[in-house]
Structures are given as structure tokens and as C-alpha cells.
Design a protein around this motif. Structure first.
Motif, PDB file in Angstrom:
ATOM      1  N   GLY A 168       0.817  -1.219   0.000  1.00 54.11           N
ATOM      2  CA  GLY A 168       0.000   0.000   0.000  1.00 54.11           C
ATOM      3  C   GLY A 168       0.845   1.260   0.000  1.00 54.11           C
ATOM      4  N   PHE A 169       1.903   1.269   0.803  1.00 59.99           N
ATOM      5  CA  PHE A 169       2.759   2.452   0.858  1.00 59.99           C
ATOM      6  C   PHE A 169       3.561   2.632  -0.418  1.00 59.99           C
ATOM      7  N   LYS A 174       4.400   5.947  -5.158  1.00 58.34           N
ATOM      8  CA  LYS A 174       4.503   6.078  -6.613  1.00 58.34           C
ATOM      9  C   LYS A 174       3.448   7.020  -7.171  1.00 58.34           C
ATOM     10  N   GLY A 175       2.455   7.336  -6.340  1.00 63.17           N
ATOM     11  CA  GLY A 175       1.372   8.191  -6.813  1.00 63.17           C
ATOM     12  C   GLY A 175       1.282   9.494  -6.076  1.00 63.17           C
ATOM     13  N   ALA A 176       0.288   9.616  -5.194  1.00 64.05           N
ATOM     14  CA  ALA A 176      -0.048  10.896  -4.560  1.00 64.05           C
ATOM     15  C   ALA A 176       1.091  11.468  -3.735  1.00 64.05           C
ATOM     16  N   VAL A 182       7.492  15.168   3.251  1.00 68.15           N
ATOM     17  CA  VAL A 182       7.075  14.824   4.613  1.00 68.15           C
ATOM     18  C   VAL A 182       6.366  13.479   4.639  1.00 68.15           C
ATOM     19  N   ALA A 183       5.402  13.298   3.724  1.00 71.18           N
ATOM     20  CA  ALA A 183       4.674  12.022   3.651  1.00 71.18           C
ATOM     21  C   ALA A 183       5.612  10.892   3.265  1.00 71.18           C
TER      22      ALA A 183
END
Length: 378
Positions: A168-169, A174-176, A182-183
Motif C-alpha cells: 500500500g505504501f 509512486k502516486g499521490a 514529509v509524507a
């Protein structure tokens, strides 16, 4: 069982004969005393066995079959002697077409449930065709198969959560979150933790496999146990302090040496001290002590006692008997949060067994937990 009851059993299992005591035209076959050779042969078979004659009655059985069936079945109709529908079906079908068949019989050995593989084979004698039933205890095979299935299911369950999180991570990065530093740092930190969890699980599985492989070989090399306890305690002292705990160590004045595997005994200490620090938070301290050698009744020889005690929340009594099972957790969510794999105490148990020692667990809610390892002194 009365004739009416025998008829009732037949009807229940799809057998529509009017009278099970008159199901075969050969009424001249005696129930007992006419087949001494068959009786001697059945008695010589090592496993539980019995012979059902052409008149569908038990004409011979050995002691193993008497113990298994729980009653004296000689002379009884096979429905009365065997009772279990699967076995009755196999005997019925073999009488009809003369083909051997295999099924299962569920019984008990002492207080333990047992599974027996039953083979029904036609046996042609001068008096007509009967059935030889032989029983083979497959309980150990069944239990081993169930253990393998449980093990695969547990490992799959333990790996599914971190793998799902990692996938999931990775997709998020790879996207948002691709351009969000930071994310990205936060997700990478979580991914590192989940990967570490999988690594610890694999290491514990390999460790458990190695311990089980050599469990029958008792270690004989001399081990300076008191030095090892002091060394491991010093390693964990900073971790205990970081958790707000004081680590107290009490060792005998004279050095203690026992026959043992240094790496495996270190594993015992590592697992017990890690657990005490993880689950003893709020208890103020963790106590480690080594005593002996003294006479130990449980070992019938001299032994030493290694005790690790925490003063944390404690464990309810109904959990204690299962603590050394693979993947068993008192609080699964909390265990995963602190990095537990659910295999630590299983590893401890097998190492203690290999050293021919004893593991004792004492705990109560609000009173902390005490883990005592008793190892032979010679």
C-alpha cells in the motif's frame, strides 16, 4: 442391543433388512469355538484386528481390538460391535462386492482422542467369505498434518499484514505522495518498521527450526552460565532504562558452570528479558537471578535456576498453559505493536527441552510474571 434396536440402526444407515440376526442364509456357522485357527491367527496380529464371519458376527478378535472397542464383542453382530456409521458402511459394501476398503475409526487412548485407519479386506475360508478388519493408529500422522496446516495458516497471517502495508505504501509513494517529502519520510519509516517485523519473524522461524532439528541431541559442552547471565544483562540494561525500568541482577558468589549450548542459552535470556522489558512497563524493575547448583526434584539431580521476573500487568491464569504455543499471544494487537512475533516462548521451551530442563511460568493480573528455567548442573 436388542433386535429392534439393530433394525433401527440398519434403517438409519440405509439398510432395509428385516432382521440383522437373519441376514445370511448360513445359519449353520457357529458363533464361537469352531474357528480355533482363525482365532489364533487374529490373536497373533500385533495391531487391533477382528474377523467377521459369513453370518456377519464377530468370530475372533485380539486384545487390541477389545481395548479399542471398549467391550467384549465376540459373538456379537458387527453393527453392535463397531457402531460407527463409516465403518459399518465399509463392512457392508465389502460383504456385497468382495473388494477391500479403507475408512477411519475415531476412538480414545486413555483420555486422548485418537484416529485409526481401518482396512476391511475379504477373507475366504471353508465356511464362506468373511471380513478381516485391521486398525492402524494414525493419530500422530493426523496431528502432524494439522500442525503443518496451522503453522502455514499462522505464518501466512503474520506475513499478510506487513506485506499489505508495504504494498500500500509503495503504491502511495509512486502516486499521490511522490512529490511530498514529509509524507514520503513518514511512509518510509513505517515501511522500514514493517520490513523489520518480517525479518524478525523469518529469523525466529529459522531459529525454531534449528532448535527443533537438534532437540534430541543433548549439549555437553561446559558453559559458564553466571558469566553469560551477567553479559546479557549488561546488554539489556540500556533498553530497560529507556523503558523506565531498573534491571536488577543477582548472581551466586561462586561461578556456575553447566553443560549447555551457549548460543541457545543466550537465546533463552534474550527472549525472557525482551518480554520482561516489553510487558513489564510500569512495574518499576525487572529482576534476574541465578541460583544453584542445588538438588532439584523435577530433574532428579542437581540443577540451577534462572529466574526472570517483571512487575508489570501480569497474565490471567487461563493463558499460562498456552504461552509456549507457536504464535499464541495474550494480546495480539499489543504484541505486534512492540515487535513480538509470537515465537519467543516456543523457542525457549524447545531449548529448555533440549537441555533436559524445565520451564515454569507463574503470573497473576497486577502481580507481574515470573519465568523460571531449571537446567541440569551436570
Amino acid at each position: 442391543m436388542s433386535d429392534a434396536n439393530l433394525l433401527y440402526v440398519r434403517v438409519l444407515h440405509g439398510r432395509h433388512r428385516e432382521d440383522v440376526n437373519q441376514t445370511h442364509p448360513r445359519e449353520d456357522v457357529p458363533v464361537t469355538g469352531s474357528l480355533p485357527d482363525v482365532g489364533a491367527l487374529i490373536a497373533a496380529i500385533p495391531g487391533p484386528s477382528l474377523y467377521i464371519g459369513p453370518n456377519e458376527r464377530v468370530l475372533a478378535l485380539n486384545d487390541g481390538a477389545r481395548d479399542l472397542l471398549g467391550h467384549y464383542g465376540l459373538g456379537q453382530h458387527y453393527i453392535t460391535a463397531l457402531r460407527q456409521p463409516d465403518v459399518l458402511d465399509v463392512v457392508e459394501q465389502t460383504f456385497q462386492d468382495g473388494k477391500p476398503r479403507v475408512t477411519r475409526y475415531l476412538g480414545t487412548i486413555g483420555r486422548r482422542d485418537a484416529t485409526w485407519q481401518v482396512t476391511a479386506a475379504p477373507a475366504m475360508l471353508s465356511s464362506g467369505r468373511g471380513i478381516l478388519l485391521s486398525f492402524e493408529d494414525v493419530t500422530a500422522v493426523e496431528e502432524a498434518g494439522q500442525m503443518r496446516r496451522d503453522f502455514v495458516a499462522n505464518v501466512s497471517h503474520e506475513l499478510r499484514t506487513p506485506l499489505t502495508a508495504l504494498l500500500g505504501f509503495v503504491e502511495t509513494l509512486k502516486g499521490a505522495a511522490k512529490d511530498d517529502p514529509v509524507a514520503r519520510d513518514r511512509f518510509l519509516t513505517i515501511m522500514e518498521r514493517e520490513a523489520g517485523r518480517m525479518s524478525r519473524l523469518v529469523e525466529d522461524l529459522l531459529s525454531l527450526s534449528r532448535v527443533e532439528e537438534g532437540e534430541r541431541v543433548r549439549p555437553t559442552d561446559p558453559l559458564a552460565l553466571s558469566d553469560l547471565v551477567a553479559d546479557v544483562a549488561e546488554f539489556y540494561r540500556p533498553l530497560a532504562q529507556a523503558a523506565g525500568l531498573e534491571l536488577r541482577v543477582k548472581l551466586p558468589e561462586a561461578p556456575v558452570t553447566i553443560p549447555g549450548d551457549a548460543c541457545q542459552v543466550r537465546q533463552i535470556l534474550n527472549n525472557l528479558l525482551e518480554n520482561a522489558i516489553k510487558y513489564g512497563r510500569g512495574g518499576g524493575r525487572v529482576d534476574v537471578s541465578l541460583t544453584g547448583p542445588l538438588a532439584e526434584g523435577a530433574l532428579r539431580s542437581d540443577g540451577v535456576r534462572l529466574v526472570v521476573r517483571d512487575h508489570g500487568e501480569g497474565i490471567a491464569s487461563h493463558h499460562i498453559a498456552r504461552l509456549t504455543e507457536r504464535f499464541y499471544r495474550v494480546d495480539a494487537h499489543r504484541s505486534r505493536e512492540v515487535g513480538g512475533t509470537g515465537l519467543g516462548l516456543a523457542i525457549v521451551k524447545h531449548i529448555v527441552n533440549r537441555h533436559r530442563g524445565r520451564l515454569r511460568i507463574e503470573s497473576a493480573p497486577g502481580q507481574g510474571s515470573r519465568f523460571t528455567v531449571i537446567l541440569p548442573a551436570r
